[in-house]
Design an enzyme around this catalytic site. Sequence first.
Site: not given
Length: 256
Positions: A106, A147, A248
């Site tokens: 992340y 991500d 997402h």
Amino acid sequence: MKIVTYNVNGIKARIDRLVEYLTEQQPDIVCLQELKSQDDGFPIDRIHEAGYGAVWHGQKSWNGVAVLAKGKVPVERQRGLAGDPEDEHSRYLECEIDGLVVAAIYLPNGNPQPGPKFDYKLKWMDRLADRARALLAEEVPVVLAGDYNVIPNDDDTFSVRAMQDDALMQPESRERYRALLAQGWTDALRTKFPGGKVWTFWDYQAGAWQRDAGFRIDHLLLSPQAADRLRDAGVDKEYRGREKASDHAPTWVRLR
DNA sequence: ATGTCAGAACACTTCTGA
């Protein structure tokens, strides 16, 4: 085997949607981001009931990553990145599942830029690059899934103009992403869709989903040993349109 | 007109971060 990266935007708010996804798609491995939960709030019972084992690295309110595997428990290799002892954010979790190394990533958002958050993002990317280089040296199949908060190319967003001042699209962010690929990693979605125009994120605001105003920031990077096994890649876009969806969509690769 | 969420707290409304 299907390997997924999915920013859930709050595991407690999304657990029903996640269990639904696991049940319907039966992915082999899932990397989760933005748990927004401390370790003891992680709904491991629900995940076990769905037939998955998990390793997780939580944090109060923000960040948080996890690795799930169908019918087995991932073996943890590393949590967090070296290079900054002050960094308390839960953003990196590396595991091994049946000889495959998988890391849930992340990457910092970095907005507003310029500023300290953007500086932190760039430094974090440098630290990730160091870890990625070490992983390549192992010469084993590795998937870096997460991500990345980077829009790699102009055709990875609905609007360059709308995003031009955003940290996700700054030259410094893109340079570092490109440098990572130049180490020898394969951007699986880009390989499958070289023309771009494939989105993994649609903002909750301004009717972005209804207008298909998205961009691609969730990436699966494959080491050469994993890229040799790449069969397919895609986005399970339909899940973005469901009730109580994350902003997402699950993004995936299929490896032989 | 920054139009939506999720989590947390000087908590039932407002803030932060995305």
